[in-house]
Motif scaffolding. Structure first.
Motif, PDB file in Angstrom:
ATOM      1  N   VAL A  42       0.680  -1.389  -0.180  1.00 10.49           N
ATOM      2  CA  VAL A  42       0.084   0.041   0.225  1.00 10.49           C
ATOM      3  C   VAL A  42       0.944   1.161   0.188  1.00 10.49           C
ATOM      4  CG1 VAL A  42      -1.475   0.976   1.114  1.00 10.49           C
ATOM      5  CG2 VAL A  42      -2.003  -1.161   1.515  1.00 10.49           C
TER       6      VAL A  42
ATOM      7  N   SER B 224      -5.303  -4.943  -4.107  1.00  8.92           N
ATOM      8  CA  SER B 224      -4.192  -4.256  -3.934  1.00  8.92           C
ATOM      9  C   SER B 224      -3.608  -3.332  -4.775  1.00  8.92           C
ATOM     10  CB  SER B 224      -2.627  -5.509  -3.531  1.00  8.92           C
ATOM     11  OG  SER B 224      -3.209  -6.712  -2.499  1.00  8.92           O
TER      12      SER B 224
ATOM     13  N   LEU C 106      -5.032  -0.381  -4.020  1.00  4.81           N
ATOM     14  CA  LEU C 106      -4.477   0.407  -2.281  1.00  4.81           C
ATOM     15  C   LEU C 106      -3.856   1.828  -2.512  1.00  4.81           C
ATOM     16  CD1 LEU C 106      -5.351  -2.158   0.185  1.00  4.81           C
ATOM     17  CD2 LEU C 106      -6.437  -0.300  -0.343  1.00  4.81           C
TER      18      LEU C 106
ATOM     19  N   GLN D 132      -3.597   3.853  -4.761  1.00  2.23           N
ATOM     20  CA  GLN D 132      -4.875   5.787  -3.912  1.00  2.23           C
ATOM     21  C   GLN D 132      -5.800   5.444  -4.760  1.00  2.23           C
ATOM     22  OE1 GLN D 132      -1.525   7.775  -2.646  1.00  2.23           O
ATOM     23  NE2 GLN D 132      -2.416   8.127  -1.020  1.00  2.23           N
TER      24      GLN D 132
ATOM     25  N   THR E  96      -9.569   4.044  -6.282  1.00  5.41           N
ATOM     26  CA  THR E  96     -10.879   3.123  -5.604  1.00  5.41           C
ATOM     27  C   THR E  96     -11.491   3.033  -6.830  1.00  5.41           C
ATOM     28  OG1 THR E  96     -12.874   5.685  -5.875  1.00  5.41           O
ATOM     29  CG2 THR E  96     -11.641   4.439  -3.552  1.00  5.41           C
TER      30      THR E  96
END
Length: 136
Positions: free
Chosen positions: A3, A41, A44, A47, A49
């Motif tokens: 992340v 993953s 994430l 960053q 959605t």
């Protein structure tokens, strides 16, 4: 976990920025070893959605075609990873796990059974030559 650090959300104003970040994600996955580079993953790490991805790939976005291509190539990369690992799996449980992942739309959407498309309707008419007596 792969992340990105929290902070301001990166701006993906060009397809090149998206491609570079996706490539960086897969490079990190390879460095980490034998961990599956999942779609979530990747989001994430970037960053993003799912709504962000939809907006980047929507026709209202001037770069939608190249953006879609970048995410399609990422899906192909995940599918190739799964196929390679499935082909080299040591046991049936591993193979079943890889197959289940391959069936997910974000990883290729492999279908091992035909759906209703294989259904055929057959109508038999018994009037005409021979008629009903042909079946007695």
């Amino acid at each position: 976990m792969r992340v990105s650090k929290t902070g301001p959300k990166p701006e993906y104003s060009t397809p090149r920025k998206i491609e570079d970040k996706i490539n960086a994600f897969f490079a990190v996955c390879e460095e980490e070893g034998d961990t599956f580079p999942s779609y979530m993953s990747m989001l994430l790490f970037m960053q993003l959605t799912e709504k962000d991805v939809e907006a980047l790939c929507a026709e209202a976005n001037d770069n939608h075609e190249r953006n879609r291509e970048a995410f399609t190539k990422a899906a192909m990369h995940r599918e190739a990873w799964l196929c390679e690992h499935m082909a080299n799996a040591a046991n049936a449980k591993s193979i079943n796990g890889y197959m289940n992942l391959l069936k997910q739309e974000k990883n290729g959407g492999y279908i091992d059974k035909p759906g209703d498309k294989g259904k055929v309707d057959l109508n038999i008419k018994i009037d005409g030559v021979g008629g009903r007596s042909a079946f007695e």
